[in-house]
Design a protein around this motif. Structure first.
Motif, PDB file in Angstrom:
ATOM      1  N   ALA A   1      49.549  36.123  46.139  1.00  0.00           N
ATOM      2  CA  ALA A   1      50.310  35.514  45.046  1.00  0.00           C
ATOM      3  C   ALA A   1      49.618  34.257  44.531  1.00  0.00           C
ATOM      4  CB  ALA A   1      51.725  35.195  45.509  1.00  0.00           C
ATOM      5  N   GLU A   2      49.113  33.425  45.453  1.00  0.00           N
ATOM      6  CA  GLU A   2      48.397  32.219  45.035  1.00  0.00           C
ATOM      7  C   GLU A   2      47.107  32.567  44.318  1.00  0.00           C
ATOM      8  OE1 GLU A   2      47.958  30.397  48.793  1.00  0.00           O
ATOM      9  OE2 GLU A   2      49.876  29.321  48.717  1.00  0.00           O
ATOM     10  N   ALA A   3      46.378  33.551  44.843  1.00  0.00           N
ATOM     11  CA  ALA A   3      45.140  33.967  44.186  1.00  0.00           C
ATOM     12  C   ALA A   3      45.414  34.508  42.788  1.00  0.00           C
ATOM     13  CB  ALA A   3      44.431  35.024  45.038  1.00  0.00           C
ATOM     14  N   ALA A   4      46.514  35.252  42.634  1.00  0.00           N
ATOM     15  CA  ALA A   4      46.864  35.791  41.319  1.00  0.00           C
ATOM     16  C   ALA A   4      47.161  34.671  40.339  1.00  0.00           C
ATOM     17  CB  ALA A   4      48.068  36.721  41.441  1.00  0.00           C
ATOM     18  N   ARG A   5      47.900  33.639  40.786  1.00  0.00           N
ATOM     19  CA  ARG A   5      48.205  32.531  39.902  1.00  0.00           C
ATOM     20  C   ARG A   5      46.933  31.774  39.515  1.00  0.00           C
ATOM     21  NH1 ARG A   5      53.048  33.539  41.118  1.00  0.00           N
ATOM     22  NH2 ARG A   5      54.966  32.595  40.737  1.00  0.00           N
ATOM     23  N   ILE A   6      46.015  31.628  40.449  1.00  0.00           N
ATOM     24  CA  ILE A   6      44.745  30.962  40.125  1.00  0.00           C
ATOM     25  C   ILE A   6      43.973  31.761  39.092  1.00  0.00           C
ATOM     26  CG2 ILE A   6      42.503  30.283  41.069  1.00  0.00           C
ATOM     27  CD1 ILE A   6      43.947  29.669  43.712  1.00  0.00           C
ATOM     28  N   LEU A   7      43.933  33.077  39.276  1.00  0.00           N
ATOM     29  CA  LEU A   7      43.151  33.919  38.375  1.00  0.00           C
ATOM     30  C   LEU A   7      43.739  33.963  36.972  1.00  0.00           C
ATOM     31  CD1 LEU A   7      42.174  36.907  40.702  1.00  0.00           C
ATOM     32  CD2 LEU A   7      40.694  35.100  39.813  1.00  0.00           C
ATOM     33  N   TYR A   8      45.065  34.175  36.868  1.00  0.00           N
ATOM     34  CA  TYR A   8      45.553  34.213  35.501  1.00  0.00           C
ATOM     35  C   TYR A   8      45.768  32.818  34.925  1.00  0.00           C
ATOM     36  CZ  TYR A   8      50.478  34.316  37.285  1.00  0.00           C
ATOM     37  OH  TYR A   8      51.668  34.054  37.908  1.00  0.00           O
ATOM     38  N   GLY A   9      45.738  31.767  35.754  1.00  0.00           N
ATOM     39  CA  GLY A   9      45.624  30.412  35.209  1.00  0.00           C
ATOM     40  C   GLY A   9      44.264  30.212  34.563  1.00  0.00           C
ATOM     41  N   ALA A  10      43.212  30.693  35.255  1.00  0.00           N
ATOM     42  CA  ALA A  10      41.877  30.655  34.657  1.00  0.00           C
ATOM     43  C   ALA A  10      41.810  31.522  33.404  1.00  0.00           C
ATOM     44  CB  ALA A  10      40.838  31.117  35.678  1.00  0.00           C
ATOM     45  N   ALA A  11      42.535  32.651  33.422  1.00  0.00           N
ATOM     46  CA  ALA A  11      42.555  33.518  32.234  1.00  0.00           C
ATOM     47  C   ALA A  11      43.213  32.819  31.062  1.00  0.00           C
ATOM     48  CB  ALA A  11      43.287  34.819  32.556  1.00  0.00           C
ATOM     49  N   VAL A  12      44.277  32.045  31.308  1.00  0.00           N
ATOM     50  CA  VAL A  12      44.930  31.299  30.230  1.00  0.00           C
ATOM     51  C   VAL A  12      43.968  30.292  29.616  1.00  0.00           C
ATOM     52  CG1 VAL A  12      46.720  29.601  29.728  1.00  0.00           C
ATOM     53  CG2 VAL A  12      47.271  31.625  31.083  1.00  0.00           C
TER      54      VAL A  12
END
Length: 362
Positions: free
Chosen positions: A310-321
């Protein structure tokens, strides 16, 4: 490419998508069906927030509150009141709209960050009610969600159903219900955006003063779109409750509202297709990371002390934003549109296969 060829290509693509969606329950296992259903419910909610934020320019951080209203209203009306589940779902969506209507006077007068801060009160107040109103919400443990029953057909594991030698349980049955709900929600939103309301909403977003001068009732439109977005959130809440089979307060927190904002930014602001693409991206990413955490570097299983999926997903789509804001203003949908326009030009500019023959000398 001629216009006719484009229509033929578009029709073929949509045909493949529809066929794939229909046959998916016959081949996919339960994990993928549940993940797809979560993506469908997220897409419905993302379409609603995109009407408000992407098309009208109104920032809302309280979208998760309306999902909670839809989910818990459905549970209460179908279990405690005893309404038929289809009627309970419809009334739950209406109640979410009523909740949005009670907040709409504020939404009609505020804009930008001020409205975003105001909608935070919905999240904090909603969380307080969900955790403390135990007779209504079940408190921390939440409440079980009764299955949908439509014309005697129950969207549950029992009674058993077998189609083409494939057992159809709750997920397989809900898959087709989710497809119909998503298609109807997308079609209605597309009609709104392509009609006069959509033109007025875009004018308010881009030139608020000009919209007022042209006779557009700015405050009324803002309030109306807020109510419509709330009803989309309530519908998404009902669908996600049916899929999850339990409504728990922790799910409807502030992070869920941030997820919805990430969906519309990554997918593309102001478009139905962009909302769906962003919802699929944000919904699938944590599920895929959880599924394959043992095979991915730097991602640990939940509770092991490392970076959780879950944390990795938030980091990745934070970078995507951040990437979308800096380099892709149109989101993933805009990127696909650019590629569709650039590829034919590249083909037109390619070198000929053979050089022209030299002119004969006389």
């Amino acid at each position: 490419m001629s216009r006719r060829s484009r229509w033929i290509t578009l029709g073929a693509v949509w045909g493949v998508v529809v066929v794939a969606a229909v046959v998916a329950p016959f081949y996919l296992e339960g994990f993928w069906l549940q993940t797809g259903l979560f993506a469908m419910s997220a897409a419905v909610g993302a379409i609603g927030i995109n009407l408000l934020t992407g098309a009208t320019g109104q920032l809302s951080l309280g979208h998760a509150f309306f999902l909670a209203v839809g989910a818990y209203a459905y549970v209460y009306l179908s279990t405690d009141v005893g309404l038929p589940t289809p009627l309970a779902a419809v009334v739950a969506v209406i109640l979410a709209g009523v909740a949005g209507g009670l907040f709409s006077p504020i939404a009609g007068r505020l804009k930008g960050a001020y409205l975003g801060i105001a909608t935070l009160a919905l999240i904090f107040g909603g969380q307080h009610v969900l955790f403390n109103a135990e007779p209504l919400t079940g408190g921390y443990n939440g409440r079980a969600v009764p299955p949908m029953e439509l014309f005697g057909f129950v969207f549950a594991d029992s009674p058993g159903l077998v189609l083409l030698n494939v057992p159809f349980g709750a997920l397989e049955r809900l898959w087709f219900l989710g497809l119909l709900v998503l298609a109807a929600a997308a079609a209605f939103a597309r009609g709104v955006l392509r009609g006069r309301p959509g033109l007025a909403m875009n004018t308010i977003r881009d030139h608020e003063i000009a919209a007022g001068v042209m006779g557009v009732p700015v405050a009324r439109y803002r309030a109306g779109v807020f109510v419509l977005s709330s009803m989309y959130g309530g519908l998404a809440g009902v669908l996600v409750a049916l899929v999850f089979q339990r409504a728990v307060p922790d799910y409807f927190g502030f992070l869920l509202s941030l997820d919805y904002l990430a969906m519309i930014v990554i997918g593309g602001l102001g478009s139905v297709a962009g909302a769906v693409i962003g919802a699929v991206f944000v919904s699938l990413l944590p599920q895929l990371l959880t599924r394959y955490s043992d095979a991915l570097p730097l991602v640990a299983e939940p509770g092991s002390g490392g970076v959780s999926p879950a944390e990795a997903a938030r980091i990745l789509y934070g970078a995507a934003v951040v990437t979308v804001v800096l380099f892709l203003p149109g989101g993933l949908l805009g990127l696909a549109t650019r590629l569709r326009r650039v590829i034919p030009r590249i083909k037109e500019l390619r070198w000929p296969n053979s050089a022209p023959a030299p002119a004969s000398r006389r």
